[in-house]
Motif scaffolding. Sequence first.
Motif, mmCIF file in Angstrom:
data_model
loop_
_atom_site.group_PDB
_atom_site.id
_atom_site.type_symbol
_atom_site.label_atom_id
_atom_site.label_comp_id
_atom_site.label_asym_id
_atom_site.label_seq_id
_atom_site.Cartn_x
_atom_site.Cartn_y
_atom_site.Cartn_z
ATOM 1 N N TYR A 139 0.667 -2.764 17.029
ATOM 2 C CA TYR A 139 0.081 -2.494 15.712
ATOM 3 C C TYR A 139 0.646 -3.484 14.708
ATOM 4 N N ASP A 140 -0.147 -3.767 13.674
ATOM 5 C CA ASP A 140 0.348 -4.633 12.604
ATOM 6 C C ASP A 140 0.813 -3.787 11.422
ATOM 7 N N GLN A 141 1.137 -4.451 10.320
ATOM 8 C CA GLN A 141 1.674 -3.794 9.136
ATOM 9 C C GLN A 141 0.709 -2.775 8.517
ATOM 10 N N ASP A 142 -0.568 -2.872 8.833
ATOM 11 C CA ASP A 142 -1.564 -1.944 8.295
ATOM 12 C C ASP A 142 -1.997 -0.891 9.309
ATOM 13 N N GLY A 143 -1.344 -0.865 10.465
ATOM 14 C CA GLY A 143 -1.712 0.089 11.504
ATOM 15 C C GLY A 143 -2.905 -0.358 12.326
ATOM 16 N N THR A 163 -4.753 -2.512 15.273
ATOM 17 C CA THR A 163 -4.368 -2.925 16.609
ATOM 18 C C THR A 163 -4.523 -4.435 16.773
ATOM 19 N N PHE A 164 -3.526 -5.027 17.390
ATOM 20 C CA PHE A 164 -3.586 -6.439 17.795
ATOM 21 C C PHE A 164 -3.447 -6.464 19.310
ATOM 22 N N SER A 165 -4.326 -7.199 19.974
ATOM 23 C CA SER A 165 -4.254 -7.367 21.419
ATOM 24 C C SER A 165 -4.213 -8.853 21.734
ATOM 25 N N SER A 166 -3.251 -9.266 22.519
ATOM 26 C CA SER A 166 -3.180 -10.677 22.918
ATOM 27 C C SER A 166 -4.460 -11.069 23.653
ATOM 28 N N HIS A 167 -5.005 -10.145 24.395
ATOM 29 C CA HIS A 167 -6.227 -10.409 25.165
ATOM 30 C C HIS A 167 -7.410 -10.752 24.252
ATOM 31 N N SER A 168 -7.429 -10.206 23.042
ATOM 32 C CA SER A 168 -8.560 -10.429 22.138
ATOM 33 C C SER A 168 -8.659 -11.886 21.680
ATOM 34 N N LEU A 169 -7.569 -12.648 21.799
ATOM 35 C CA LEU A 169 -7.590 -14.045 21.367
ATOM 36 C C LEU A 169 -7.916 -15.023 22.493
ATOM 37 N N ILE A 170 -7.741 -14.581 23.732
ATOM 38 C CA ILE A 170 -7.949 -15.476 24.867
ATOM 39 C C ILE A 170 -9.412 -15.941 24.886
ATOM 40 N N GLY A 171 -9.573 -17.258 24.962
ATOM 41 C CA GLY A 171 -10.892 -17.860 24.967
ATOM 42 C C GLY A 171 -11.458 -18.081 23.572
ATOM 43 N N LYS A 172 -10.727 -17.612 22.541
ATOM 44 C CA LYS A 172 -11.250 -17.707 21.175
ATOM 45 C C LYS A 172 -10.354 -18.480 20.220
ATOM 46 N N SER A 232 10.961 -5.532 15.374
ATOM 47 C CA SER A 232 10.938 -4.100 15.671
ATOM 48 C C SER A 232 10.806 -3.241 14.419
ATOM 49 N N ASP A 233 10.650 -3.873 13.258
ATOM 50 C CA ASP A 233 10.498 -3.102 12.020
ATOM 51 C C ASP A 233 9.203 -2.289 12.039
ATOM 52 N N SER A 234 9.195 -1.201 11.289
ATOM 53 C CA SER A 234 8.044 -0.299 11.222
ATOM 54 C C SER A 234 6.902 -0.903 10.410
ATOM 55 N N GLU A 235 5.746 -0.277 10.500
ATOM 56 C CA GLU A 235 4.589 -0.700 9.704
ATOM 57 C C GLU A 235 4.933 -0.717 8.220
ATOM 58 N N THR A 236 5.599 0.322 7.757
ATOM 59 C CA THR A 236 5.944 0.444 6.336
ATOM 60 C C THR A 236 6.847 -0.698 5.887
ATOM 61 N N VAL A 237 7.862 -0.989 6.670
ATOM 62 C CA VAL A 237 8.796 -2.070 6.329
ATOM 63 C C VAL A 237 8.064 -3.415 6.371
ATOM 64 N N HIS A 238 7.241 -3.630 7.404
ATOM 65 C CA HIS A 238 6.460 -4.865 7.507
ATOM 66 C C HIS A 238 5.525 -5.031 6.306
ATOM 67 N N LYS A 239 4.878 -3.956 5.906
ATOM 68 C CA LYS A 239 3.917 -4.023 4.796
ATOM 69 C C LYS A 239 4.627 -4.476 3.520
ATOM 70 N N ARG A 266 -0.372 -11.786 9.939
ATOM 71 C CA ARG A 266 -0.048 -10.411 10.318
ATOM 72 C C ARG A 266 1.372 -10.319 10.879
ATOM 73 N N LEU A 267 2.006 -9.185 10.606
ATOM 74 C CA LEU A 267 3.314 -8.868 11.163
ATOM 75 C C LEU A 267 3.119 -7.742 12.172
ATOM 76 N N LEU A 268 3.587 -7.964 13.385
ATOM 77 C CA LEU A 268 3.371 -7.017 14.473
ATOM 78 C C LEU A 268 4.613 -6.178 14.718
ATOM 79 N N VAL A 269 4.385 -4.902 15.002
ATOM 80 C CA VAL A 269 5.448 -3.915 15.193
ATOM 81 C C VAL A 269 5.748 -3.770 16.681
ATOM 82 N N ASP A 270 6.963 -4.125 17.070
ATOM 83 C CA ASP A 270 7.419 -3.980 18.458
ATOM 84 C C ASP A 270 8.644 -3.063 18.458
#
Length: 147
Positions: free
Chosen positions: A13-17, A19-28, A70-77, A88-92
């Motif tokens: 998830y990113d800072q806004d909740g 979804t980010f998928s690495s697969h969504s960028l492949i080929g694009k 590893s920061d939360s959505e709130t902290v990232h935002k 975008r900042l991604l939450v791990d």
Amino acid sequence: MKVGDRIPEFTLYDQDGETFSSHSLIGKKNFVLFFYPQDGLPICIREACAFRDAYHDFVKNNFEVFGVSSDSETVHKKFKRTYKLPYRLLVDENAKVRELLEVPPMLLGLLPGRVTFVVDKEGIIRKIFNSALSASSHVREAISTIK
């Protein structure tokens, strides 16, 4: 992971909740993932702002940029808003992607590592740069790789 490997599929998830998928960028789209220890640490602020300041160079070369910690959505935002970060900042939170990509810890395991991955639009890792203390060198290395 090493240069020439295919980036594994993962979803975060990113800072806004959103979804980010690495697969969504492949080929694009080519992309840069920079892993950093924590929002708010001085060197992490410098690194995030260096990617912000060079963002136009990435976009011009058809690359998207993502910061990961590893920061939360709130902290990232708050971090994104405070420093006017255009990417975008991604939450791990559980460090699962950090482990998947074999990002090593730094400072005797006290902090998560600082590693940048440059990935082409076919999903192949073209550069892995690991430097714990030099934030600006991550941007320089990524820019030199994309050009």
